[in-house]
Design a protein around this motif. Structure first.
Motif, PDB file in Angstrom:
ATOM      1  N   THR A 112       0.816  -1.215   0.000  1.00  0.00           N
ATOM      2  CA  THR A 112       0.000   0.000   0.000  1.00  0.00           C
ATOM      3  C   THR A 112       0.847   1.262   0.000  1.00  0.00           C
ATOM      4  O   THR A 112       0.516   2.246  -0.671  1.00  0.00           O
ATOM      5  CB  THR A 112      -0.946  -0.003   1.211  1.00  0.00           C
ATOM      6  N   ALA A 113       1.946   1.262   0.754  1.00  0.00           N
ATOM      7  CA  ALA A 113       2.758   2.479   0.849  1.00  0.00           C
ATOM      8  C   ALA A 113       3.305   2.890  -0.510  1.00  0.00           C
ATOM      9  O   ALA A 113       3.292   4.076  -0.872  1.00  0.00           O
ATOM     10  CB  ALA A 113       3.899   2.266   1.843  1.00  0.00           C
ATOM     11  N   TYR A 114       3.775   1.925  -1.279  1.00  0.00           N
ATOM     12  CA  TYR A 114       4.288   2.258  -2.607  1.00  0.00           C
ATOM     13  C   TYR A 114       3.149   2.586  -3.567  1.00  0.00           C
ATOM     14  O   TYR A 114       3.180   3.615  -4.258  1.00  0.00           O
ATOM     15  CB  TYR A 114       5.108   1.096  -3.168  1.00  0.00           C
ATOM     16  N   VAL A 115       2.148   1.707  -3.638  1.00  0.00           N
ATOM     17  CA  VAL A 115       1.082   1.863  -4.631  1.00  0.00           C
ATOM     18  C   VAL A 115       0.325   3.170  -4.415  1.00  0.00           C
ATOM     19  O   VAL A 115       0.120   3.961  -5.349  1.00  0.00           O
ATOM     20  CB  VAL A 115       0.129   0.658  -4.579  1.00  0.00           C
ATOM     21  N   GLU A 116      -0.097   3.424  -3.182  1.00  0.00           N
ATOM     22  CA  GLU A 116      -0.844   4.649  -2.912  1.00  0.00           C
ATOM     23  C   GLU A 116       0.094   5.842  -2.802  1.00  0.00           C
ATOM     24  O   GLU A 116      -0.300   6.984  -3.095  1.00  0.00           O
ATOM     25  CB  GLU A 116      -1.679   4.486  -1.643  1.00  0.00           C
ATOM     26  N   GLY A 117       1.327   5.597  -2.376  1.00  0.00           N
ATOM     27  CA  GLY A 117       2.304   6.680  -2.355  1.00  0.00           C
ATOM     28  C   GLY A 117       2.586   7.201  -3.749  1.00  0.00           C
ATOM     29  O   GLY A 117       2.662   8.412  -3.978  1.00  0.00           O
ATOM     30  N   TRP A 118       2.719   6.268  -4.716  1.00  0.00           N
ATOM     31  CA  TRP A 118       2.917   6.706  -6.097  1.00  0.00           C
ATOM     32  C   TRP A 118       1.718   7.508  -6.591  1.00  0.00           C
ATOM     33  O   TRP A 118       1.867   8.552  -7.222  1.00  0.00           O
ATOM     34  CB  TRP A 118       3.155   5.526  -7.046  1.00  0.00           C
ATOM     35  N   ALA A 119       0.518   7.024  -6.312  1.00  0.00           N
ATOM     36  CA  ALA A 119      -0.680   7.709  -6.810  1.00  0.00           C
ATOM     37  C   ALA A 119      -0.807   9.111  -6.215  1.00  0.00           C
ATOM     38  O   ALA A 119      -1.221  10.050  -6.906  1.00  0.00           O
ATOM     39  CB  ALA A 119      -1.916   6.879  -6.506  1.00  0.00           C
ATOM     40  N   LEU A 120      -0.478   9.272  -4.944  1.00  0.00           N
ATOM     41  CA  LEU A 120      -0.517  10.601  -4.339  1.00  0.00           C
ATOM     42  C   LEU A 120       0.597  11.476  -4.902  1.00  0.00           C
ATOM     43  O   LEU A 120       0.391  12.665  -5.177  1.00  0.00           O
ATOM     44  CB  LEU A 120      -0.397  10.484  -2.816  1.00  0.00           C
ATOM     45  N   TYR A 121       1.769  10.894  -5.113  1.00  0.00           N
ATOM     46  CA  TYR A 121       2.842  11.645  -5.779  1.00  0.00           C
ATOM     47  C   TYR A 121       2.393  12.065  -7.180  1.00  0.00           C
ATOM     48  O   TYR A 121       2.684  13.185  -7.626  1.00  0.00           O
ATOM     49  CB  TYR A 121       4.105  10.786  -5.857  1.00  0.00           C
ATOM     50  N   ALA A 122       1.675  11.191  -7.879  1.00  0.00           N
ATOM     51  CA  ALA A 122       1.198  11.513  -9.231  1.00  0.00           C
ATOM     52  C   ALA A 122       0.296  12.733  -9.222  1.00  0.00           C
ATOM     53  O   ALA A 122       0.258  13.500 -10.193  1.00  0.00           O
ATOM     54  CB  ALA A 122       0.473  10.311  -9.831  1.00  0.00           C
ATOM     55  N   GLU A 123      -0.459  12.931  -8.141  1.00  0.00           N
ATOM     56  CA  GLU A 123      -1.279  14.140  -8.036  1.00  0.00           C
ATOM     57  C   GLU A 123      -0.409  15.393  -8.100  1.00  0.00           C
ATOM     58  O   GLU A 123      -0.786  16.397  -8.710  1.00  0.00           O
ATOM     59  CB  GLU A 123      -2.073  14.128  -6.741  1.00  0.00           C
ATOM     60  N   THR A 124       0.751  15.348  -7.461  1.00  0.00           N
ATOM     61  CA  THR A 124       1.619  16.531  -7.449  1.00  0.00           C
ATOM     62  C   THR A 124       2.203  16.821  -8.826  1.00  0.00           C
ATOM     63  O   THR A 124       2.652  17.936  -9.083  1.00  0.00           O
ATOM     64  CB  THR A 124       2.771  16.355  -6.437  1.00  0.00           C
TER      65      THR A 124
END
Length: 612
Positions: A468-480
């Motif tokens: 979850t940390a990577y998968v959702e971390g990437w998606a939140l980073y993608a927002e930026t």
């Protein structure tokens, strides 16, 4: 992770990952390989033989996972979910695979293979811990709630619009066979709940009330309007008319004679027996063994050694930082009033309310088209898979998040799907559409999931697994990346991305508040409304999500902050040698990595670029 066949991005699908074949026996110990210790080729071959064997064993234990990957060898099976035999077989398989891994001399592997070795080692150890006598008795007796479980995921899976294929006559017949397994799972779930009652380990009253409402919605449908009936309204032309007529009769009979009676059994059990004995306190701290469970869940979800106390403090710090950004946008827009009034203006003004489900769909496709023109400047590789956009089914949308992603198949025969929530449209806001699309669609989950599963150089567990940390971390980073793409020059769109970032910061505060500090549901909702522009419907759904799936929501910020930190480090140390396309390739092209392994990989890349 083995328990996820949707890379953790859809929580209903995440819960379905706990499956097995119709009759499971504990896996036998695997045959040890004797390696030539100075032969890198032998080490590589032994490693990938292990990965292949483990993946095959995992698919046999989890036939639903295979279906989502487009592997239909076990498509006639539902799985022996939540049985002791399943748990024993899964544990035995993980222990045997881990022992076999440790016979391989890591030093003789190349750098990419060492990453694979480390990820597999991390995941198998975490899986074994999740099945330990310390953790499993606290989880297996709570087999479902309103946010996870087959009762919410299976109807969509079997609807002709989910993971199950309906291209051939065999596909239709296999779906009928799986229905019987689903009915068995319902009765097993009732049995597990009763075990929990006896042990004093129970779900919350709130989550169970929500499940009862979900089931009532399903039971209110006529057979011909049920999701289970939809496949026989959309036959491919290759199925003869006589077979179509037969299948229509059989599908209706399954709904009336199997699926709805089982659904009612579960509904009545929960309403009459279980609900009165469910717990009042929202957080796991109010459940027997809950404190130890929550600390494990935090560790597993974030892939770090952070404590709930550290995460709570990080959340408070991030909330303060993002609040400053809100004030800057308020000044730019020229809104007069205090910040809570500004939030109320943004959440209630009619100009920001979508007009219809169709308008939302068109709006998301327009955002995607605009973004595609800017993707090449940031990415050297893009998915082959297409992206579909559709609203949640109305029978489940009330309890869903604002959006989610369901992976497609590696061969592109089924596209990835971005689901958005159209429940209570007056409380949805158009200023949040861009950042939601970037997160769930492109370049968020769709890029991360698709690029991994399309990469044939990766072993299956890295192509299809995740944390979850990577998968959702990437998606939140993608927002930026909306800043890099020019989406947030508009102050209203920038408010939208700040609002979504604030949501993830508040999750750190509220999730830990609920489960380790005794916060109530009402206190948590009030906190989220006072610190952001989200609507009350969304705030309620979010808080009830954190109650249902403790720790999951904390991983977004932890993961995103790690990726942002690594990008900043690379930009600083590499200077003119830094290339954003290369950085994103380094982050994405080896699948979902635990955060410490990702950091080590980027550090090696920085060192190599500096030396070159």
């Amino acid at each position: 992770m083995r328990f996820s066949f949707a890379a953790t991005v859809s929580l209903a699908v995440l819960a379905m990952g706990l499956g097995s074949c119709a009759s499971i026996q504990p896996a036998p110990p695997q045959v040890a390989l004797t390696l030539t210790p100075t032969d890198p080729a032998d080490a590589h071959n032994a490693l990938f033989a292990l990965f292949k064997d483990d993946d095959e064993a995992t698919l046999k234990l989890n036939p639903m996972s295979a279906i989502y990957r487009g592997d239909l060898r076990y498509a006639d099976r539902f799985g022996d979910y939540i049985t002791d035999a399943y748990y024993d077989a899964t544990r035995a398989q993980a222990e045997a695979s881990l022992a076999r891994l440790h016979q391989i001399d890591r030093a003789w592997l190349n750098e990419t293979d060492q990453v694979a070795y480390d990820v597999f080692d991390f995941q198998e150890k975490d899986l074994i811990e999740s099945l330990s006598p310390r953790i499993l008795p606290l989880t297996r007796v709570r087999p479902l709630n309103h946010f996870y479980g087959f009762q919410s995921a299976y109807p969509t899976f079997a609807s002709g619009k989910g993971g199950a294929p309906f291209a051939t006559l065999l596909d239709y017949e296999n779906n009928l066979r799986r229905h019987a397994g689903y009915v068995t799972w319902i009765d097993r779930a009732i049995g597990r709940f009763r075990e929990g009652e006896a042990a004093g380990v129970v779900e919350t009253k709130m989550t169970i009330r929500n499940v009862i409402e979900q089931l009532d919605n399903q039971l209110a449908q006529k057979p011909e309007t049920s999701q289970y009936y939809t496949p026989v309204t959309m036959f491919p032309a290759s199925i003869p008319a006589g077979e179509q007529a037969r299948l229509k009769t059989q599908y209706r009979a399954a709904i009336v004679g199997q699926l709805m009676p089982a659904t009612k059994r579960l509904r009545d059990f929960l309403a009459t027996e279980y609900l009165p004995r469910a717990r009042d306190g929202s957080g796991e701290m109010y459940m027997k063994g809950g404190d130890a469970l929550y600390r494990y869940q935090i560790k597993s979800t974030t892939t770090t050694d952070m404590t709930p106390e550290q995460i709570h403090a990080l959340g408070l710090s991030e909330v303060a930082r993002i609040t400053s950004g809100f004030k800057a946008v308020q000044g730019e827009i020229g809104y007069q009033g205090n910040l809570p009034q500004f939030f109320d203006y943004m959440r209630t003004n009619a100009r920001f309310q979508p007009k219809s489900r169709q308008a939302l769909t068109y709006g998301f496709y327009a955002i995607g088209k605009e973004g595609q023109a800017r993707i090449p400047g940031l990415f050297s590789s893009v998915p082959k898979a297409k992206l579909a956009i559709r609203p949640y089914d109305p029978t489940i949308e009330k309890f869903q998040a604002g959006g989610s992603y369901e992976q497609g198949t590696p061969d592109g025969s089924r596209p990835g799907t971005f689901y958005f929530n159209a429940y209570n449209l007056p409380e949805r806001q158009t200023w949040g559409m861009t950042t939601l699309f970037l997160h769930e669609g492109e370049p968020g989950h769709h890029f991360q999931v698709s690029l991994a599963q399309e990469n044939d150089a990766l072993p299956p567990f890295m192509k299809f697994g995740g944390n979850t940390a990577y998968v959702e971390g990437w998606a939140l980073y993608a927002e930026t990346l909306g800043y890099d793409m020019g989406f947030y020059k508009d102050p209203y769109a920038r408010f939208g991305t700040l609002n979504d970032e604030m949501l993830r910061a508040m999750r750190l505060v509220v999730d830990t508040g609920l489960h380790s500090k005794g916060w109530t549901r009402e206190q948590s909702i009030a906190y989220m409304l006072s610190h952001s522009g989200m609507g009350k419907t969304d705030a309620i759904a979010e808080v009830e999500r954190y109650i249902a799936i403790p720790s999951q929501a904390t991983a977004y910020k932890v993961g995103a902050l790690t990726i942002q930190k690594l990008r900043k480090k690379a930009e600083t140390e590499l200077g003119p040698k830094f290339n954003i396309r290369d950085f994103h390739a380094q982050v994405l092209m080896t699948g979902a990595l635990p955060l410490a392994i990702l950091e080590a990989k980027i550090d090696r890349w920085i060192a190599t670029r500096k030396a070159g």
